[in-house]
Design an enzyme around this catalytic site. Structure first.
Site, PDB file in Angstrom:
ATOM      1  N   CYS A  94     -23.899   3.974 -12.806  1.00  0.00           N
ATOM      2  CA  CYS A  94     -23.402   5.630 -13.488  1.00  0.00           C
ATOM      3  C   CYS A  94     -24.281   6.267 -13.565  1.00  0.00           C
ATOM      4  O   CYS A  94     -24.582   5.988 -15.026  1.00  0.00           O
ATOM      5  CB  CYS A  94     -21.753   4.520 -14.025  1.00  0.00           C
ATOM      6  SG  CYS A  94     -20.898   6.124 -14.686  1.00  0.00           S
TER       7      CYS A  94
ATOM      8  N   CYS B  57     -16.358   1.558 -20.421  1.00  0.00           N
ATOM      9  CA  CYS B  57     -17.251   1.823 -19.690  1.00  0.00           C
ATOM     10  C   CYS B  57     -18.553   0.537 -20.866  1.00  0.00           C
ATOM     11  O   CYS B  57     -19.090  -0.427 -20.109  1.00  0.00           O
ATOM     12  CB  CYS B  57     -18.005   3.069 -20.319  1.00  0.00           C
ATOM     13  SG  CYS B  57     -17.556   4.505 -19.898  1.00  0.00           S
TER      14      CYS B  57
ATOM     15  N   CYS C  47     -12.227   1.948 -15.584  1.00  0.00           N
ATOM     16  CA  CYS C  47     -12.832   3.406 -15.165  1.00  0.00           C
ATOM     17  C   CYS C  47     -11.122   4.057 -15.430  1.00  0.00           C
ATOM     18  O   CYS C  47     -11.388   4.506 -14.474  1.00  0.00           O
ATOM     19  CB  CYS C  47     -13.182   3.584 -14.088  1.00  0.00           C
ATOM     20  SG  CYS C  47     -14.281   4.684 -14.469  1.00  0.00           S
TER      21      CYS C  47
ATOM     22  N   CYS D  18     -18.106  -2.339 -18.615  1.00  0.00           N
ATOM     23  CA  CYS D  18     -18.130  -1.768 -16.564  1.00  0.00           C
ATOM     24  C   CYS D  18     -18.672  -2.374 -15.968  1.00  0.00           C
ATOM     25  O   CYS D  18     -20.290  -2.759 -16.393  1.00  0.00           O
ATOM     26  CB  CYS D  18     -18.340  -0.182 -16.621  1.00  0.00           C
ATOM     27  SG  CYS D  18     -18.253   0.418 -15.135  1.00  0.00           S
TER      28      CYS D  18
ATOM     29  N   GLU E 230       0.666  -1.166   0.318  1.00  0.00           N
ATOM     30  CA  GLU E 230       0.114  -0.068   0.073  1.00  0.00           C
ATOM     31  C   GLU E 230       0.511   1.453   0.068  1.00  0.00           C
ATOM     32  O   GLU E 230       0.576   2.212  -0.569  1.00  0.00           O
ATOM     33  CB  GLU E 230      -1.062   0.102   1.754  1.00  0.00           C
ATOM     34  CG  GLU E 230      -2.659  -0.904   1.261  1.00  0.00           C
ATOM     35  CD  GLU E 230      -2.861  -0.593  -0.023  1.00  0.00           C
ATOM     36  OE1 GLU E 230      -2.740   0.564  -0.784  1.00  0.00           O
ATOM     37  OE2 GLU E 230      -4.076  -2.049  -0.302  1.00  0.00           O
TER      38      GLU E 230
HETATM   39 FE1  SF4 Z   1     -16.389   4.552 -15.255  1.00  0.00          FE
HETATM   40 FE2  SF4 Z   1     -19.253   4.589 -15.833  1.00  0.00          FE
HETATM   41 FE3  SF4 Z   1     -18.222   4.148 -17.553  1.00  0.00          FE
HETATM   42 FE4  SF4 Z   1     -17.867   2.857 -15.207  1.00  0.00          FE
HETATM   43  S1  SF4 Z   1     -19.508   3.517 -17.272  1.00  0.00           S
HETATM   44  S2  SF4 Z   1     -15.978   2.439 -16.478  1.00  0.00           S
HETATM   45  S3  SF4 Z   1     -18.179   3.934 -13.624  1.00  0.00           S
HETATM   46  S4  SF4 Z   1     -17.503   6.288 -16.707  1.00  0.00           S
END
Ligand code: SF4
Length: 413
Positions: free
Chosen positions: A230, A221, A214, A224, A58
């Site tokens: 989102c 996206c 992201c 994602c 970390e």
């Molecule tokens: Fe990021 Fe939203 Fe795209 Fe997911 S959908 S990668 S959280 S911007």
């Protein structure tokens, strides 16, 4: 007291929070990167090597990319597998291993903290984020949250650069993400979101999402796992925020988390409208004259003089070629003279400014300093007696130089 932010920016629906946790953790279980500290962390958390693994990784990962950290982490853990072993290391050894990783005070503070755990806390690490932060030098709010959640299962969130980006996009937070008010709001969100039964995995998953999906410039996206939660993604697709109660409170007037009225949504940027940061101050320009002093040592091998920097401040305790900060806009001739005077103090004998051979300039960017090294060299005949009253110094071969605690900037020189 300031009004609470509108619901649009919060996670106020508990069913949605549950779904987000589930989706994110399922993705993490499937897709997480195989990193050396994660292999260890899957085992028994009472094992002292595991504690060290979480803590060391970390600290190293702050301000540094995973790809760079892996090699340093492996060498560190091989040398000091436990906090007890680290507590016995010298600062010189720590600096040597840390050389090239940057932000050198991190290594120093890590070793100081290990000493404190061993000598003052009877070898017992504090187990909550609050105590970790209070009792250990170099352990800030983020590191404390990471250790407490990953090592001890405390349901506490973390906020780092990746988490800031993900949360700002999930909830369309466009106010300056470096401002204390927004940061505080993000901590509240991270603490509310963190999964109660798998807090360490949840925190790592959120950071992993920011690091691999992201990402800052071209987020993926479509892949994602939390896109349905989102708001930025929704807004990109439909051109407007999703309908939730209180939305009319937002974007008009003084919402503390919306973008400023002067910087409205730019549809060409899509989700990368978020996060927004106030412009950074440009780094301070500095010029430093540095001299590579060379002599013939044993078997006529070339040796170079390195001197140790003071034990506090920038690059504390690291070794460098004799160097002298210069005033800006100094004529080249004057720079040479000042450097020659400086070297004269080291060597106790006159140094002619004309004898210094100009080699070139090296630029190195520290986080807040744009440093230019003006590099000279000087070959010495015969032996030189260094003044022991000055900072520690020593002659090294090229191989020894590379194995010493020297900064990346000096390696460039
Ligand atoms: Fe990021 Fe939203 Fe795209 Fe997911 S959908 S990668 S959280 S911007």
């Amino acid at each position: 007291a300031p009004a609470p932010p509108p619901a649009w920016h919060l996670f106020s629906n508990s069913a949605e929070v549950e779904a987000l946790r589930r989706n994110l953790l399922a993705w993490y279980d499937r897709c997480k990167r195989d990193l050396p500290w994660r292999t260890l962390v899957r085992g028994d958390m009472e094992n002292p090597a595991l504690l060290s693994a979480v803590w060391v990784s970390e600290i190293m990962l702050q301000q540094t990319q995973v790809a760079t950290v892996i090699d340093y982490y492996n060498r560190w853990m091989q040398k000091w597998p436990t906090l007890q072993a680290l507590a016995q290391a010298s600062l010189e050894e720590v600096n040597e291993l840390w050389a090239g990783l940057g932000y050198y005070s991190r290594g120093k503070r890590l070793q100081e903290a290990a000493r404190k755990v061993v000598s003052e806390l009877a070898g017992q690490m504090p187990r909550t984020a609050e105590n970790l932060q209070k009792l250990l030098p170099g352990v800030g709010r983020y590191t404390a949250g990471a250790i407490a959640s990953i090592s001890y299962g405390q349901a506490t969130g973390v906020v780092d650069g990746n988490v800031i980006r993900v949360l700002c996009r999930l909830r369309c937070i466009g106010a300056d993400s470096s401002s204390p008010a927004v940061i505080e709001q993000l901590w509240d969100m991270a603490n509310a979101l963190v999964d109660r039964s798998r807090p360490g995995d949840f925190n790592q998953a959120l950071m992993e999402l920011g690091a691999t999906v992201c990402v800052p410039k071209a987020p993926l996206c479509g892949e994602c796992p939390v896109k349905q939660h989102c708001q930025a993604w929704h807004r990109k697709l439909f051109g407007k925020p999703p309908p939730v109660p209180d939305v009319e409170d937002c974007g008009v007037g003084d919402c503390p988390l919306c973008p400023p009225a002067t910087e409205p949504w730019d549809s060409s940027l899509g989700v990368t409208n978020f996060p927004r940061k106030a412009a950074k101050k440009p780094p301070r320009a500095m010029r430093t004259a540095t001299c590579v002093l060379e002599r013939r040592g044993c078997h006529a091998a070339a040796e170079y003089l390195i001197v140790q920097r003071p034990s506090s401040g920038l690059l504390a305790g690291l070794w460098e070629f004799p160097s002298l900060p210069l005033a800006q806009d100094l004529q080249e001739e004057k720079e040479r003279e000042e450097l020659a005077d400086h070297l004269q103090a080291w060597m106790g004998r006159p140094v002619a400014a004309k004898g210094l051979q100009f080699i070139g300039e090296v630029i190195h960017i520290f986080s807040h300093i744009h440093q230019t090294y003006v590099v000279y060299s000087l070959h010495l005949d015969g032996d030189v007696t260094l003044d022991p009253a000055l900072s520690p110094s020593r002659w090294v071969t090229e191989d020894e130089f590379h194995a010493s605690a020297v900064s990346t900037a000096m390696k460039k020189v």
